[in-house]
Design a protein around this motif. Structure first.
Motif, PDB file in Angstrom:
ATOM      1  N   ARG A 281      -2.507   3.474   6.939  1.00  0.00           N
ATOM      2  CA  ARG A 281      -2.949   2.595   8.123  1.00  0.00           C
ATOM      3  C   ARG A 281      -3.255   3.203   9.614  1.00  0.00           C
ATOM      4  O   ARG A 281      -2.323   3.571  10.042  1.00  0.00           O
TER       5      ARG A 281
ATOM      6  N   GLN B 169      -4.227  -8.804   3.309  1.00  0.00           N
ATOM      7  CA  GLN B 169      -4.447  -7.625   3.703  1.00  0.00           C
ATOM      8  C   GLN B 169      -3.765  -6.470   3.000  1.00  0.00           C
ATOM      9  O   GLN B 169      -2.760  -6.650   2.874  1.00  0.00           O
TER      10      GLN B 169
ATOM     11  N   GLU C  79      -4.677  10.498  10.961  1.00  0.00           N
ATOM     12  CA  GLU C  79      -4.497   9.820   9.553  1.00  0.00           C
ATOM     13  C   GLU C  79      -3.329  10.503   8.596  1.00  0.00           C
ATOM     14  O   GLU C  79      -3.188  11.975   9.177  1.00  0.00           O
TER      15      GLU C  79
ATOM     16  N   ASP D   9       2.992   0.105   5.775  1.00  0.00           N
ATOM     17  CA  ASP D   9       3.098  -1.355   5.571  1.00  0.00           C
ATOM     18  C   ASP D   9       3.916  -2.094   6.724  1.00  0.00           C
ATOM     19  O   ASP D   9       4.492  -1.631   7.475  1.00  0.00           O
TER      20      ASP D   9
ATOM     21  N   GLU E  75      -6.828   5.607   1.305  1.00  0.00           N
ATOM     22  CA  GLU E  75      -6.123   5.932   0.236  1.00  0.00           C
ATOM     23  C   GLU E  75      -6.730   7.088  -0.452  1.00  0.00           C
ATOM     24  O   GLU E  75      -7.685   7.127  -0.700  1.00  0.00           O
TER      25      GLU E  75
ATOM     26  N   VAL F 252      -7.518   1.238   6.293  1.00  0.00           N
ATOM     27  CA  VAL F 252      -6.609   1.996   5.450  1.00  0.00           C
ATOM     28  C   VAL F 252      -7.373   3.087   4.753  1.00  0.00           C
ATOM     29  O   VAL F 252      -8.449   3.004   4.227  1.00  0.00           O
TER      30      VAL F 252
ATOM     31  N   GLY G 239      -1.234  -3.871   2.267  1.00  0.00           N
ATOM     32  CA  GLY G 239      -0.075  -3.358   2.862  1.00  0.00           C
ATOM     33  C   GLY G 239       0.328  -4.246   3.949  1.00  0.00           C
ATOM     34  O   GLY G 239       1.359  -3.748   4.795  1.00  0.00           O
TER      35      GLY G 239
ATOM     36  N   ASN H 257     -10.718  -2.264   4.431  1.00  0.00           N
ATOM     37  CA  ASN H 257     -10.085  -3.185   5.246  1.00  0.00           C
ATOM     38  C   ASN H 257      -9.547  -4.371   4.425  1.00  0.00           C
ATOM     39  O   ASN H 257      -9.357  -4.124   3.040  1.00  0.00           O
ATOM     40  N   ARG H 258      -8.971  -5.385   4.893  1.00  0.00           N
ATOM     41  CA  ARG H 258      -8.295  -6.186   4.468  1.00  0.00           C
ATOM     42  C   ARG H 258      -9.195  -7.081   3.187  1.00  0.00           C
ATOM     43  O   ARG H 258      -8.739  -7.838   2.381  1.00  0.00           O
TER      44      ARG H 258
ATOM     45  N   VAL I  17       0.889  -1.094   0.103  1.00  0.00           N
ATOM     46  CA  VAL I  17       0.229   0.071  -0.063  1.00  0.00           C
ATOM     47  C   VAL I  17       0.796   1.342   0.182  1.00  0.00           C
ATOM     48  O   VAL I  17       0.544   2.327  -0.555  1.00  0.00           O
TER      49      VAL I  17
ATOM     50  N   ALA J 171      -1.472   5.849   0.963  1.00  0.00           N
ATOM     51  CA  ALA J 171      -1.970   5.197   1.742  1.00  0.00           C
ATOM     52  C   ALA J 171      -1.587   5.371   3.185  1.00  0.00           C
ATOM     53  O   ALA J 171      -0.385   5.592   3.575  1.00  0.00           O
TER      54      ALA J 171
END
Length: 624
Positions: free
Chosen positions: A273, A161, A307, A188, A265, A263, A163, A322-323, A62, A271
């Protein structure tokens, strides 16, 4: 494991100065031996099958695009040269040139693009291995020219998932889990070139959670639309733009959610997390900011999380995921972005510039508070279905509004919906009272506050697509049944019939709903679910899935087509003994759906993880 762990990067193109001089391996000498006649390193042909093991896979970075890598661990007892190692996917293979010198205990990292990995992960990379791997379909193998196999890993079985690398447990070769260590200065997670540690130690509850009756869902329990972006401030003027930008999200579920791992983006694929276990209550909003201290000092508002996304003042795209995939996104690249005012989303989904002052500043917005209703003239988005002609003071009326002012909002079209606005809540794959597949059905629920016209809706499984072309308007929070033509004669149900699409009873299948442009609104994959003949699968308010237990239309089949689903066993319904199946079970420790507090306080997910599984956009576990 003995010997140092070093990072070695392999290339398909020739490079000099990367590999050490072959080391003397006779028993009397050490690795620092300096005699002239150095022994030759072992070749692939001399290695045992277990000497080379795939230990880490990053296929969905990511922080930076094209930063995919593989990590191998060399477990041989003497130095070796891995020249001629063949790395293969289900459709491609690459032979690595040499020399590639390794010592016992070395971790060897293969990078797809050297510049991406070195620039993003602060790792020196020589070249790429130039192999395309698909985590949804591929199997990765390591071999040599004699067709000997050092190892094989089905990538579809690894934790996936954005990243986050999949890592093999250093103490248990049969176990894989998601990486937990930040790679360099990025968001990541992984450990390229370093030990992976043990799996199963992750604790996804906030450390302060001590209430065994609390329901704190993890971010991966969220389906599209469960969490929506409700406010953006791209261009603040009350202070430093980079410190005062904020994003507000709203939790639409009936339970608190831990946003650890969410996450964010933007359009440039930058991105971030979320960390720190920020919790957002049921029906509540959470504000994410660039700097918590600066934000509170200027606006007098306490934000909930940090963030790291910078929003373009001229317009941008923001996506939260999410993943399992995208939960919500807002594309405002063609909108008119105000200066000193946030973009806010009202209860009917319209976007406009905020007019409410933030604290004592001249900036406008409602961070952390309910948004005001957008008047038609102020609506800034380009999405159809807004009330362009409604001029009364409240604006954005529902279709049921009976005031004398014209221009009330028509039903939303599928193109107006965000992922999750229309969700799959029940399906019957293996009916008993009806001849299978004539009794199959899929139930959908509308989660918008305005009616939705399903014209152009596409229902798909793993191989077939069916389009419902005719107009069919469904009211807010109502359900609609899509049924295989003929099933109405068995269950007596009304809805939208289709033909030619049947759901698999064994081996699982996919169910997906799309708009006419091929955009997924919701989907699930029930591969591995224990189907029971004559019982539907139902999704409850928390996102958990379980088998239906109510008789359908007087038959022996069980499900709740066309009516609300009950709570699944183990789901905390607020403390009262009203859970399906009898007494409230929120204080027990057996495995249950992700997010159910199992009584282990801060270690809930570690205790219950063995019986849990995931589907795209859904969570299922604790099977009855």
């Amino acid at each position: 494991m003995t010997g140092p762990r070093t990072l070695l990067l392999l290339a398909l193109s020739a490079c000099t100065g990367l590999n050490p001089t072959p080391v003397d391996t006779d028993a009397a000498d050490s690795l620092a031996d300096t005699d002239v006649a150095a022994d030759a390193p072992a070749t692939l042909a001399e290695l045992a099958d277990a000497d080379l093991v795939l230990t880490e896979v990053m296929l969905d970075p990511v922080a930076c695009p094209n930063s995919q890598y593989l990590e191998l661990e060399y477990r041989g007892a003497v130095p070796a040269d891995l020249s001629g190692l063949i790395v293969s996917s289900s459709t491609q293979s690459r032979t690595l040139p040499g020399p590639i010198a390794v010592r016992p205990g070395d971790r060897v990292v293969l990078a797809r693009e050297p510049s991406a990995v070195s620039g993003c992960y602060d790792t020196t990379v020589a070249a790429a291995y130039d192999l395309t791997l698909d985590p949804a379909t591929d199997t990765l193998t390591l071999g040599d020219g004699a067709l000997r196999l050092f190892g094989e890993v089905d990538l579809t079985t690894l934790p996936r998932q954005p990243g986050v690398a999949a890592e093999r447990d250093d103490g248990d070769d049969t176990t894989w889990c998601a990486g937990t260590d930040a790679i360099a200065a990025t968001a990541d997670l992984g450990s390229p070139g370093a030990p992976n540690g043990a799996c199963g130690d992750e604790d996804t509850d906030p450390p302060e959670d001590t209430d065994p009756g609390a329901l704190l869902a993890g971010v991966d329990s969220l389906s599209p639309g469960d969490l929506t972006i409700t406010e953006l401030m791209p261009n603040p003027t009350a202070g430093d733009d980079t410190l005062l930008e904020y994003v507000e999200v709203l939790n639409h579920t009936a339970a608190p959610v831990d946003l650890q791992g969410l996450v964010l983006e933007d359009a440039s694929t930058v991105a971030f997390r979320v960390t720190g276990h920020p919790a957002v209550g049921a029906g509540q909003r959470l504000v994410l900011v660039r700097d918590l201290t600066a934000f509170a000092a200027v606006y007098g508002v306490t934000a909930g999380a940090v963030e790291g996304i910078g929003l373009n003042n001229s317009g941008d795209l923001l996506r939260v995921s999410n993943r399992l995939g995208v939960i919500d996104e807002v594309d405002f690249r063609t909108w008119s972005v105000p200066t000193g005012a946030s973009l806010q989303r009202d209860e009917v989904g319209a976007w406009c510039a905020s007019t409410t002052p933030i604290g004592a500043t001249a900036d406008k917005g409602t961070p952390g508070a309910a948004n005001t209703t957008c008047d038609a003239a102020a609506d800034t988005d380009a999405v159809g279905g807004d009330p362009p002609a409604d001029t009364d003071a409240v604006g954005g009326d529902l279709a049921t509004d009976t005031d004398a002012v014209g221009g009330d909002a028509p039903p939303l079209a599928l193109a107006d919906l965000a992922p999750g606005d229309l969700e799959i809540v029940e399906f019957m794959a293996d009916p008993s009272a009806c001849t299978d597949p004539s009794g199959e059905y899929v139930e959908l629920r509308v989660r918008t506050t305005r009616p939705v016209d399903l014209a152009g809706l596409v229902l798909a499984d793993a191989v077939t697509h069916k389009t419902f072309a005719a107009s069919h308007v469904v009211q807010p929070d109502a359900r609609v049944l899509l049924f295989l033509s003929g099933s109405t004669n068995c269950y007596g149900l009304a809805g939208l019939p289709y033909t030619g699409l049947t759901l698999n009873n064994s081996g699982g299948d996919q169910i997906r709903i799309e708009d006419g442009a091929g955009r997924a609104l919701d989907s699930l994959d029930y591969g591995g679910w224990p189907l029971t003949t004559g019982r539907s699968w139902e999704r409850d308010f928390s996102g958990a899935w379980c088998l239906g237990d109510v008789d359908i239309a007087g038959t022996t089949d069980q499900g709740t087509p066309g009516v609300a689903n009950g709570a699944c066993p183990g789901t905390d319904t607020g403390g009262a003994d009203t859970d399906r199946g009898g007494a409230d079970t929120d204080t027990v420790t057996p495995a249950g759906p992700i997010g159910v507090d199992t009584g282990a306080h801060t270690g809930d997910t570690a205790t219950a993880s063995a019986a849990r599984a995931h589907a795209h956009g859904v969570v299922f576990g604790g099977f009855p």
